[in-house]
Design an enzyme around this catalytic site. Sequence first.
Site, PDB file in Angstrom:
ATOM      1  N   ASP A 366       0.839  -1.206   0.000  1.00  7.06           N
ATOM      2  CA  ASP A 366       0.000   0.000   0.000  1.00  7.06           C
ATOM      3  C   ASP A 366       0.872   1.255   0.000  1.00  7.06           C
ATOM      4  OD1 ASP A 366      -2.294   1.873   1.092  1.00  7.06           O
ATOM      5  OD2 ASP A 366      -3.275  -0.028   0.653  1.00  7.06           O
ATOM      6  N   ASP A 367       0.290   2.340   0.430  1.00  6.23           N
ATOM      7  CA  ASP A 367       0.897   3.672   0.428  1.00  6.23           C
ATOM      8  C   ASP A 367       2.280   3.662   1.091  1.00  6.23           C
ATOM      9  OD1 ASP A 367       1.252   6.360   0.375  1.00  6.23           O
ATOM     10  OD2 ASP A 367      -0.542   6.869   1.524  1.00  6.23           O
ATOM     11  N   ARG A 443      -5.644  16.418   3.430  1.00  3.07           N
ATOM     12  CA  ARG A 443      -4.612  15.393   3.671  1.00  3.07           C
ATOM     13  C   ARG A 443      -3.273  15.827   3.058  1.00  3.07           C
ATOM     14  NH1 ARG A 443      -3.535   9.065   2.233  1.00  3.07           N
ATOM     15  NH2 ARG A 443      -3.334   8.329   4.340  1.00  3.07           N
ATOM     16  N   ASP A 478      -6.196   4.661  -5.513  1.00  2.66           N
ATOM     17  CA  ASP A 478      -6.786   5.402  -4.401  1.00  2.66           C
ATOM     18  C   ASP A 478      -7.024   6.861  -4.775  1.00  2.66           C
ATOM     19  OD1 ASP A 478      -7.687   5.872  -1.838  1.00  2.66           O
ATOM     20  OD2 ASP A 478      -5.871   5.175  -0.835  1.00  2.66           O
ATOM     21  N   ASP A 548     -13.030   2.181   4.429  1.00  2.00           N
ATOM     22  CA  ASP A 548     -11.859   2.112   5.303  1.00  2.00           C
ATOM     23  C   ASP A 548     -12.235   1.510   6.646  1.00  2.00           C
ATOM     24  OD1 ASP A 548      -9.851   2.959   3.727  1.00  2.00           O
ATOM     25  OD2 ASP A 548      -9.859   5.035   4.396  1.00  2.00           O
TER      26      ASP A 548
HETATM   27  C1  DGJ Z   1      -7.042   5.279   1.972  1.00  2.00           C
HETATM   28  C2  DGJ Z   1      -7.372   3.856   1.667  1.00  2.00           C
HETATM   29  O1  DGJ Z   1      -8.737   3.630   1.754  1.00  2.00           O
HETATM   30  C3  DGJ Z   1      -6.584   2.954   2.607  1.00  2.00           C
HETATM   31  O2  DGJ Z   1      -6.949   1.629   2.416  1.00  2.00           O
HETATM   32  C4  DGJ Z   1      -5.118   3.178   2.358  1.00  2.00           C
HETATM   33  O3  DGJ Z   1      -4.795   2.755   1.059  1.00  2.00           O
HETATM   34  C5  DGJ Z   1      -4.769   4.642   2.549  1.00  2.00           C
HETATM   35  N1  DGJ Z   1      -5.628   5.498   1.787  1.00  2.00           N
HETATM   36  C6  DGJ Z   1      -3.343   4.903   2.186  1.00  2.00           C
HETATM   37  O4  DGJ Z   1      -3.024   6.222   2.216  1.00  2.00           O
END
Ligand code: DGJ
Length: 730
Positions: A366-367, A443, A478, A548
């Site tokens: 992920d990120d 953000r 995303d 989320d």
């Molecule tokens: C929001 C996403 O919904 C999460 O699952 C994750 O990928 C974060 N962003 C990462 O910044």
Amino acid sequence: MGINYNKETGIFHLKFRDVSYVMQLFRNKYLVHLYWGSKIEGKGFGHLLRVSERAFSPNPDKEDRSYSLDTLPLEYPAYGNTDFRIPAFSVEQENGSLVTDLTYHSHRIFEGKLQLEGLPSTYVEGQEEATTLEIILNDAVTGLKLILTYTVFEAFNCMTRHVKFINGGTQRLSLEKALSVSCDFHSSDYNFLQLSGAWARERHIYRRPLTYGLQSIESRRGMSSHQQNPFFALLSKEATEDSGDVYGFSLVYSGNFMAGVEVDQFDGARAFMGINPSGFRWALEPGAEFQTPEVVMTHSSKGLGDLSRNYHTLYRTRLCRGNYRDQCRPILINNWEATYFDFNSEKILDIAKQASEVGIELMVLDDGWFGQRNHDRCSLGDWVENPTKFTKGLKGLAEEINALGMQFGLWFEPEMVSPDSDLYRQHPDWCIHIEDREPSESRNQLVLDLSRDEVCEALIDQISQVLSNIPIAYVKWDCNRNLTEIGSPSLPYDRQQETAHRYVLGLYKVMETITLRFPEVLFESCSGGGGRFDPGMLYYMPQAWTSDDTDAIERLKIQYGTSIVYPASTMGAHVSEVPNHQVHRTSSLETRGNVAMMGNFGYEIDITKLSERDVHNIKAQVHKYKDIRELVQFGNLYRLKNPFEGNEGAWMYVSGDKHQAVILFAKVLAKPNEPFERIKLKGLKPELEYHLLGGEGVYGGDYLMKVGLNVPVLLGDFQSTIWRLKVLME
Ligand code: DGJ
């Protein structure tokens, strides 16, 4: 042919398997709505239209006071010409007027369906699957021409509608409002059902009676939003899951939208849906065209469950595309909640190793893998790996994961740019902004101006480079903020209000190019969870991160609400740690697994930190999901217990041949000294005998639907169970 036109009566009859939709040319001039409901083969529609002189309802024909557009049920109402109800469109002319008068010009009916240009839409695989009607309406004064398009997906009981505006005159026109659909109901005796919420509690179900005046849902965020899904349904007041008339409207679009109903003075209801006129204007030079997004409408007289199944079948098979449309989706593990930004290749590899041992098929990074991204304050836009995090490079990591027998997936947030990034330093003008105003951050990030071709091209190149050089099987796309200070310096002042829609068109172009260029990659869209879970995105990416919020109990409502429109194959659902990171609730691994198994299954957990027992149980969950995933992802959904109405949630999936079923039953809070409970099932074949797998007994389909299954005594809060039924062939 699913569409008949009767020249003598001027009646268009759109015929579906179980539904009729009927319109008429009134005095060969105005296109009026007659009927939408259960299929009717016999004659009589002509009698539906009743007119009479009404006070304060002006007459377009001064010789004839018997009718006014104000009292006719219209298919696509204009502004300012005797109809005082909400118009479907308005267009400003050079003299400043917004008034138009649409009259019938011509029509054509043909087999099949034409694709929209640059916009997502449902499609056919063979011409015989659908019939299309195009009706051309004109405004004589301006030369404005409208093509109303109706496509009948007969077998799906679904209809699509959109409108094309063509400036056939000599003056410059400005579209101020251009909805995709307007639909007049004879009665307003309905409930309005919407899917609303916020970040981490998306698509909760709300139902309320219609009342006089306007009731609507909207997004002005530049994206379809967490707050309102681009969907609503009208339900007859007595309608339930399994009975009653229900009507659905679903917009295939990912940007600002408006949808709602106006109840008028004679208790009629005008439903409408399309691009939000707020923050929208579109200049139409002579000869220019504008096409609205598509709305998918469906009717059922068998309640909300049937409406959902209509949408599920159409969206799963004729909206989603690509290699994965009909393929079972891999079980994934994602490192986000396990590590957040704090990882390196060793950590990821450890997770992957343990995950591969329990049978998980895909490791998603992920990120945080790019630029200097050790927190959320920088580097979006710099899609180059952070060398300090990967000892053998990102490619090396991907290959090591592949060597474990797992696929490798990667997170991107392509539409965004951090002010602290090389991209922003090189191109500060590439973000959505207005020249004399400071753009607001959200953000710590800004939004790239996808209304500009060069920005789209640069983005396509950047993402393509990563996807070409690294063995990536899955992309999580995303998007973590909405649009503010919307404007683009690349557009002239009188086209600034086109920016929001041009942004969406740019995004669609980018996604179209990338997803077609990398057809073997499975794409999952995401917007801080389910902030852009809409049919427009599903056209490019066949699944979406539902929310989320990974708490199993919250997910009961989120997944149940999402299922009103969207099939299980589109819903990402993962098991995460306890206490849950969003709501701090602790629920058992079993319940977390059971609820997540009702969608596209995966984990967001540091599996290396779990006890041996938990790892063993995860292995069993993975094994179980592999057994049921085809049924979940491609079966038919029947909702059994509504978690918005009580302490329990339950639903089931039944295979197409009705030989298999899987049922989830979940209870939120424990009750003392509870009575024994039974739950009646749905969608089975009454005459078949079903074996309860892993349990005792054989049950007739009729028994299961009329008497039901015994619910085991579930002690404690947040408990659940899954049953599986199978017809064993002799
Ligand atoms: C929001 C996403 O919904 C999460 O699952 C994750 O990928 C974060 N962003 C990462 O910044």
